[in-house]
Design an enzyme around this catalytic site. Structure first.
Site, PDB file in Angstrom:
ATOM      1  N   ASP A   2       0.822  -1.202   0.000  1.00 26.34           N
ATOM      2  CA  ASP A   2       0.000   0.000   0.000  1.00 26.34           C
ATOM      3  C   ASP A   2       0.865   1.265   0.000  1.00 26.34           C
ATOM      4  O   ASP A   2       1.933   1.281   0.611  1.00 26.34           O
ATOM      5  CB  ASP A   2      -0.916  -0.011   1.235  1.00 26.34           C
ATOM      6  CG  ASP A   2      -2.140   0.859   1.029  1.00 26.34           C
ATOM      7  OD1 ASP A   2      -2.409   1.245  -0.128  1.00 26.34           O
ATOM      8  OD2 ASP A   2      -2.810   1.168   2.017  1.00 26.34           O
ATOM      9  N   HIS A  19       2.788   3.105  -9.003  1.00 24.39           N
ATOM     10  CA  HIS A  19       2.734   1.645  -9.163  1.00 24.39           C
ATOM     11  C   HIS A  19       4.029   1.143  -9.817  1.00 24.39           C
ATOM     12  O   HIS A  19       4.530   0.078  -9.461  1.00 24.39           O
ATOM     13  CB  HIS A  19       1.511   1.244  -9.987  1.00 24.39           C
ATOM     14  CG  HIS A  19       0.207   1.555  -9.297  1.00 24.39           C
ATOM     15  ND1 HIS A  19      -0.027   1.223  -7.981  1.00 24.39           N
ATOM     16  CD2 HIS A  19      -0.921   2.192  -9.722  1.00 24.39           C
ATOM     17  CE1 HIS A  19      -1.236   1.629  -7.636  1.00 24.39           C
ATOM     18  NE2 HIS A  19      -1.797   2.228  -8.672  1.00 24.39           N
ATOM     19  N   LEU A 113      12.319 -19.929  -3.250  1.00 27.25           N
ATOM     20  CA  LEU A 113      11.316 -19.062  -2.618  1.00 27.25           C
ATOM     21  C   LEU A 113       9.984 -19.255  -3.326  1.00 27.25           C
ATOM     22  O   LEU A 113       9.930 -19.268  -4.557  1.00 27.25           O
ATOM     23  CB  LEU A 113      11.746 -17.586  -2.758  1.00 27.25           C
ATOM     24  CG  LEU A 113      10.713 -16.510  -2.401  1.00 27.25           C
ATOM     25  CD1 LEU A 113      10.461 -16.489  -0.891  1.00 27.25           C
ATOM     26  CD2 LEU A 113      11.180 -15.112  -2.855  1.00 27.25           C
TER      27      LEU A 113
HETATM   28  C1  FPP Z   1      -1.837  -0.268  -3.529  1.00 25.66           C
HETATM   29  O1  FPP Z   1      -1.421   1.082  -3.415  1.00 25.66           O
HETATM   30  C2  FPP Z   1      -1.153  -0.940  -4.642  1.00 25.66           C
HETATM   31  C3  FPP Z   1      -1.784  -1.496  -5.720  1.00 25.66           C
HETATM   32  C4  FPP Z   1      -3.249  -1.476  -5.890  1.00 25.66           C
HETATM   33  C5  FPP Z   1      -1.001  -2.111  -6.828  1.00 25.66           C
HETATM   34  C6  FPP Z   1       0.267  -2.818  -6.475  1.00 25.66           C
HETATM   35  C7  FPP Z   1       0.969  -3.303  -7.701  1.00 25.66           C
HETATM   36  C8  FPP Z   1       2.291  -3.222  -7.944  1.00 25.66           C
HETATM   37  C9  FPP Z   1       3.269  -2.706  -6.974  1.00 25.66           C
HETATM   38  C10 FPP Z   1       2.845  -3.619  -9.269  1.00 25.66           C
HETATM   39  C11 FPP Z   1       3.005  -4.990  -9.659  1.00 25.66           C
HETATM   40  C12 FPP Z   1       3.407  -6.016  -8.697  1.00 25.66           C
HETATM   41  C13 FPP Z   1       3.363  -7.353  -8.942  1.00 25.66           C
HETATM   42  C14 FPP Z   1       3.815  -8.319  -7.901  1.00 25.66           C
HETATM   43  C15 FPP Z   1       2.842  -7.928 -10.230  1.00 25.66           C
HETATM   44  P1  FPP Z   1      -2.510   2.245  -3.516  1.00 25.66           P
HETATM   45  O2  FPP Z   1      -2.693   2.586  -4.956  1.00 25.66           O
HETATM   46  O3  FPP Z   1      -3.766   1.815  -2.815  1.00 25.66           O
HETATM   47  O4  FPP Z   1      -1.817   3.416  -2.772  1.00 25.66           O
HETATM   48  P2  FPP Z   1      -2.551   4.610  -1.958  1.00 25.66           P
HETATM   49  O5  FPP Z   1      -3.168   3.959  -0.751  1.00 25.66           O
HETATM   50  O6  FPP Z   1      -1.406   5.503  -1.613  1.00 25.66           O
HETATM   51  O7  FPP Z   1      -3.539   5.236  -2.879  1.00 25.66           O
END
Ligand code: FPP
Length: 233
Positions: A2, A19, A113
């Site tokens: 997050d 992201h 892993l």
């Molecule tokens: C949450 O942060 C994160 C996500 C919804 C996406 C996470 C994806 C990646 C890091 C990329 C790919 C990874 C893999 C393993 C394929 P948020 O957008 O909710 O952040 P915020 O709370 O600050 O808005």
């Protein structure tokens, strides 16, 4: 994982950039696990609820998943990582679904892993599908209701082939589980940090490990039961 969106917003950049920065932290985490002999790492990449985000953000995430499936899988395979995806796949495009399957097949014999990627995942949906599979077996006469116990239900849940998580880490400062591995987290130690996911580094992960090492895990027992030596002293 997050905090990607806020990481980008603080820099007055689009959330998709957060992201992309978050994808780099995945590698940091993977390296840390390999270095410390951790058996399984489960990353919450995309929840069943994340499909409801603005179409532009979902599109950017899908592009990023595709890119990572193309650019990271060979390296993960080389490092001995076994990749498993958990979650509902039918909502992903066919090209992504095929690449997920290919990554799993390619890496299935790796033992360094277990990297589990929760995509289109929801803990409640996980429990629901496990229940449905048991009900189907009862309806077909292959199972009797008296056979249902926690072991059986657990065996129908995602990641049943791996030990329950020891440690849950949530970045980004929020203090909740957000429909992650609800069944599997029953006795998992929780660790929360204000650090945003893209800023995750080895120092922060080490702090989580040190804190975890200081915890007394009682699994519903008393302290004297889990540490009989101490009680006698
Ligand atoms: C949450 O942060 C994160 C996500 C919804 C996406 C996470 C994806 C990646 C890091 C990329 C790919 C990874 C893999 C393993 C394929 P948020 O957008 O909710 O952040 P915020 O709370 O600050 O808005």
């Amino acid at each position: 994982m997050d905090g990607n969106g806020r990481w980008a917003e603080r820099r007055h950049r689009p959330r998709s950039l957060g992201h992309r920065a978050g994808a780099k932290a995945v590698r940091v985490c993977m390296e840390f696990c390999i270095k410390h002999g951790i058996a399984s790492l489960t990353l919450f990449a995309f929840s069943s609820e994340n499909w409801n985000r603005p179409a532009e953000e979902v599109g950017a995430l899908m592009k990023l998943f595709l890119h990572m499936l193309d650019s990271e899988v060979e390296e993960l395979h080389r490092r001995g990582v076994r990749i498993t995806f958990i979650g509902e796949r039918k909502d992903f495009s066919e090209v992504i679904r095929n690449k997920m399957q290919r990554a799993e097949l390619l890496t299935r014999d790796n033992r360094q892993l277990n990297m589990n990627i929760a995509a289109g995942y929801g803990g409640r949906a996980d429990i629901t599908q496990a229940t449905k599979s048991i009900v189907a077996d009862i309806a077909s006469g292959n199972l009797h209701p008296d056979d249902i116990d926690e072991v059986l239900l657990g065996s129908r849940m995602s990641l049943a082939d791996q030990a329950a998580p020891d440690l849950f880490i949530r970045t980004g400062g929020d203090l909740r589980i957000s429909n992650f591995l609800l069944w599997q987290l029953a006795y998992t130690e929780m660790w929360f940090t204000e650090t945003l996911w893209p800023d995750l580094d080895e120092i922060t992960l080490q702090q989580a490990m040190d804190d975890f090492a200081s915890r007394e895990r009682r699994f519903g027992l008393t302290s004297a039961q889990v540490k009989p030596g101490d009680a006698a002293a």
